[in-house]
Scaffold this motif. Structure first.
Motif, PDB file in Angstrom:
ATOM      1  N   ASP A  45       3.301   1.164  18.778  1.00  0.00           N
ATOM      2  CA  ASP A  45       3.293   2.090  19.907  1.00  0.00           C
ATOM      3  C   ASP A  45       3.197   3.509  19.389  1.00  0.00           C
ATOM      4  O   ASP A  45       3.139   3.750  18.195  1.00  0.00           O
ATOM      5  N   SER A  46       3.190   4.457  20.308  1.00  0.00           N
ATOM      6  CA  SER A  46       3.224   5.883  19.931  1.00  0.00           C
ATOM      7  C   SER A  46       4.271   6.561  20.805  1.00  0.00           C
ATOM      8  O   SER A  46       4.021   7.559  21.453  1.00  0.00           O
ATOM      9  N   MET A  47       5.458   5.981  20.829  1.00  0.00           N
ATOM     10  CA  MET A  47       6.512   6.424  21.728  1.00  0.00           C
ATOM     11  C   MET A  47       7.127   7.738  21.272  1.00  0.00           C
ATOM     12  O   MET A  47       7.072   8.116  20.111  1.00  0.00           O
ATOM     13  N   PHE A  48       7.758   8.399  22.239  1.00  0.00           N
ATOM     14  CA  PHE A  48       8.453   9.657  21.990  1.00  0.00           C
ATOM     15  C   PHE A  48       9.667   9.447  21.092  1.00  0.00           C
ATOM     16  O   PHE A  48      10.027  10.304  20.295  1.00  0.00           O
ATOM     17  N   PHE A  49      10.300   8.258  21.211  1.00  0.00           N
ATOM     18  CA  PHE A  49      11.541   8.006  20.500  1.00  0.00           C
ATOM     19  C   PHE A  49      11.294   7.400  19.121  1.00  0.00           C
ATOM     20  O   PHE A  49      10.211   6.859  18.853  1.00  0.00           O
ATOM     21  N   PRO A  50      12.305   7.458  18.242  1.00  0.00           N
ATOM     22  CA  PRO A  50      12.157   6.913  16.886  1.00  0.00           C
ATOM     23  C   PRO A  50      11.847   5.421  16.902  1.00  0.00           C
ATOM     24  O   PRO A  50      12.106   4.717  17.884  1.00  0.00           O
ATOM     25  N   ASP A  51      11.321   4.927  15.782  1.00  0.00           N
ATOM     26  CA  ASP A  51      10.802   3.570  15.708  1.00  0.00           C
ATOM     27  C   ASP A  51      11.865   2.477  15.622  1.00  0.00           C
ATOM     28  O   ASP A  51      11.728   1.431  16.232  1.00  0.00           O
ATOM     29  N   TYR A  52      12.919   2.700  14.819  1.00  0.00           N
ATOM     30  CA  TYR A  52      13.807   1.599  14.447  1.00  0.00           C
ATOM     31  C   TYR A  52      15.261   2.077  14.418  1.00  0.00           C
ATOM     32  O   TYR A  52      15.649   2.840  13.532  1.00  0.00           O
ATOM     33  N   GLU A  53      16.051   1.678  15.417  1.00  0.00           N
ATOM     34  CA  GLU A  53      17.475   1.998  15.463  1.00  0.00           C
ATOM     35  C   GLU A  53      17.738   3.492  15.243  1.00  0.00           C
ATOM     36  O   GLU A  53      18.613   3.870  14.461  1.00  0.00           O
ATOM     37  N   GLY A  54      16.959   4.325  15.932  1.00  0.00           N
ATOM     38  CA  GLY A  54      17.146   5.767  15.805  1.00  0.00           C
ATOM     39  C   GLY A  54      16.533   6.373  14.560  1.00  0.00           C
ATOM     40  O   GLY A  54      16.735   7.555  14.275  1.00  0.00           O
ATOM     41  N   ILE A  55      15.771   5.583  13.822  1.00  0.00           N
ATOM     42  CA  ILE A  55      15.131   6.034  12.579  1.00  0.00           C
ATOM     43  C   ILE A  55      13.614   6.012  12.758  1.00  0.00           C
ATOM     44  O   ILE A  55      13.048   5.003  13.174  1.00  0.00           O
ATOM     45  N   GLU A  56      12.980   7.116  12.469  1.00  0.00           N
ATOM     46  CA  GLU A  56      11.519   7.154  12.503  1.00  0.00           C
ATOM     47  C   GLU A  56      10.977   6.549  11.206  1.00  0.00           C
ATOM     48  O   GLU A  56      11.401   6.917  10.099  1.00  0.00           O
ATOM     49  N   VAL A  57      10.052   5.609  11.327  1.00  0.00           N
ATOM     50  CA  VAL A  57       9.474   4.915  10.175  1.00  0.00           C
ATOM     51  C   VAL A  57       8.068   5.454   9.912  1.00  0.00           C
ATOM     52  O   VAL A  57       7.228   5.496  10.806  1.00  0.00           O
ATOM     53  N   LYS A  58       7.828   5.863   8.677  1.00  0.00           N
ATOM     54  CA  LYS A  58       6.508   6.308   8.245  1.00  0.00           C
ATOM     55  C   LYS A  58       6.097   5.504   7.019  1.00  0.00           C
ATOM     56  O   LYS A  58       6.947   5.035   6.250  1.00  0.00           O
ATOM     57  N   CYS A  59       4.787   5.350   6.858  1.00  0.00           N
ATOM     58  CA  CYS A  59       4.278   4.595   5.715  1.00  0.00           C
ATOM     59  C   CYS A  59       3.140   5.362   5.068  1.00  0.00           C
ATOM     60  O   CYS A  59       2.266   5.905   5.751  1.00  0.00           O
ATOM     61  N   THR A  60       3.162   5.421   3.751  1.00  0.00           N
ATOM     62  CA  THR A  60       2.076   6.045   3.002  1.00  0.00           C
ATOM     63  C   THR A  60       1.684   5.122   1.862  1.00  0.00           C
ATOM     64  O   THR A  60       2.506   4.313   1.399  1.00  0.00           O
ATOM     65  N   GLN A  61       0.450   5.229   1.401  1.00  0.00           N
ATOM     66  CA  GLN A  61      -0.009   4.370   0.322  1.00  0.00           C
ATOM     67  C   GLN A  61       0.055   5.095  -1.017  1.00  0.00           C
ATOM     68  O   GLN A  61       0.028   6.319  -1.069  1.00  0.00           O
ATOM     69  N   ARG A  62       0.121   4.319  -2.073  1.00  0.00           N
ATOM     70  CA  ARG A  62       0.412   4.835  -3.421  1.00  0.00           C
ATOM     71  C   ARG A  62      -0.479   6.010  -3.816  1.00  0.00           C
ATOM     72  O   ARG A  62       0.000   7.036  -4.277  1.00  0.00           O
ATOM     73  N   PHE A  63      -1.772   5.898  -3.648  1.00  0.00           N
ATOM     74  CA  PHE A  63      -2.678   6.944  -4.122  1.00  0.00           C
ATOM     75  C   PHE A  63      -3.237   7.797  -2.987  1.00  0.00           C
ATOM     76  O   PHE A  63      -4.183   8.558  -3.184  1.00  0.00           O
ATOM     77  N   SER A  64      -2.661   7.679  -1.820  1.00  0.00           N
ATOM     78  CA  SER A  64      -3.148   8.452  -0.679  1.00  0.00           C
ATOM     79  C   SER A  64      -2.839   9.934  -0.844  1.00  0.00           C
ATOM     80  O   SER A  64      -1.738  10.314  -1.249  1.00  0.00           O
ATOM     81  N   ARG A  65      -3.827  10.773  -0.502  1.00  0.00           N
ATOM     82  CA  ARG A  65      -3.630  12.223  -0.520  1.00  0.00           C
ATOM     83  C   ARG A  65      -3.486  12.784   0.886  1.00  0.00           C
ATOM     84  O   ARG A  65      -3.368  13.990   1.068  1.00  0.00           O
ATOM     85  N   TYR A  66      -3.519  11.899   1.868  1.00  0.00           N
ATOM     86  CA  TYR A  66      -3.419  12.351   3.249  1.00  0.00           C
ATOM     87  C   TYR A  66      -1.999  12.804   3.578  1.00  0.00           C
ATOM     88  O   TYR A  66      -1.013  12.275   3.038  1.00  0.00           O
ATOM     89  N   ASN A  67      -1.920  13.778   4.492  1.00  0.00           N
ATOM     90  CA  ASN A  67      -0.613  14.189   4.998  1.00  0.00           C
ATOM     91  C   ASN A  67       0.061  13.042   5.736  1.00  0.00           C
ATOM     92  O   ASN A  67      -0.597  12.122   6.223  1.00  0.00           O
TER      93      ASN A  67
END
Length: 251
Positions: A45-67
């Motif tokens: 989803d793209s909800m206003f509230f955090p993803d997991y038990e009040g915690i916002e979850v983000k994921c990035t890949q090892r060699f990614s240069r993206y913000n």
């Protein structure tokens, strides 16, 4: 404070022990994040509230240069539907939906950026009025107007709801035949520092802003309004300018 992240740390360690897992799709842009969400038991989803038990979850890949994307926020004014005003006055016709307009621009603080080959937009901070806004100029650098402001208070409310606690997962990827696989090898847990840290990160360029006003091209929502207004992101190596690190684990 680590205790606040205890459940997601346990979840990470279980996922980490599995090793490489097959991605839910083969889209290089979102497969790592969507696959992680599926293993966390969280629907996409793209909800206003955090993803997991009040915690916002983000994921990035090892060699990614993206913000790393942080959040999007609507304008406080001056118009009630300020994004529509900007679209109609400064947007260009969408390639797919010619009857509609789009307006997409990377904003830079105190720097003019060319928009649609016709205008210059300059993102600014007004500490006296406690707001962010956009100054707009014509192609000859003549100032036209100041638009699209967001109050510090609106920023702080969104940050405190959405990003008070952050869990950042790191993923490695590999491709087997035509399928993507991911291994989630690192987790970092953070607490948000406050509005002053956000504004400072914006001033130094650690936090970036983009104007995104457009119609969806995805199969499920084709043609629907997908205005994100202002989107904020942070450089991968600058996370600790906005957050205090509480916990880190890597294997």
């Amino acid at each position: 404070m680590k205790e606040e992240f205890e459940n997601i740390i346990k979840k990470f360690k279980k996922i980490n022990k599995i090793g490489y897992v097959k991605g839910v799709n083969n889209n290089l842009n979102n497969a790592a994040g969507l696959t992680l969400e599926s293993y966390l038991g969280k629907p996409a989803d793209s909800m206003f509230f955090p993803d997991y038990e009040g915690i916002e979850v983000k994921c990035t890949q090892r060699f990614s240069r993206y913000n790393i994307g942080l959040f999007s926020l609507s304008f406080d004014g001056p118009e009630l539907y300020e994004s529509n005003y900007l679209l109609q006055k400064y947007g260009v016709n969408d390639e797919t939906f010619q009857e509609n307009k789009k307006l997409i621009a990377t904003l830079k603080l105190n720097k003019k950026v060319l928009v649609n080959d016709k205008y210059y937009f300059e993102f600014k901070i007004d500490y006296k009025k406690e707001m962010l806004y956009i100054s707009i100029y014509n192609i000859d650098m003549v100032h036209l107007e100041d638009r699209a402001f967001i109050y510090f208070d609106s920023l702080e409310k969104r940050l405190n709801v959405k990003l008070k606690k952050l869990a950042l997962f790191y993923a490695s990827k590999k491709k087997i035949e035509d399928n993507l696989f991911f291994r989630y090898y690192k987790l970092e847990c953070y607490k948000y520092k406050g509005i002053n840290a956000f504004l400072e990160a914006l001033e130094t360029g650690a936090v970036a802003a983009s104007l995104v006003l457009r119609f969806s091209r995805s199969k499920e929502t084709l043609g629907k309004n997908r205005n994100k207004n202002i989107q904020f992101s942070i450089k991968k190596n600058s996370v600790e300018k906005l957050f205090d690190k509480i916990y880190s684990y890597e294997s």
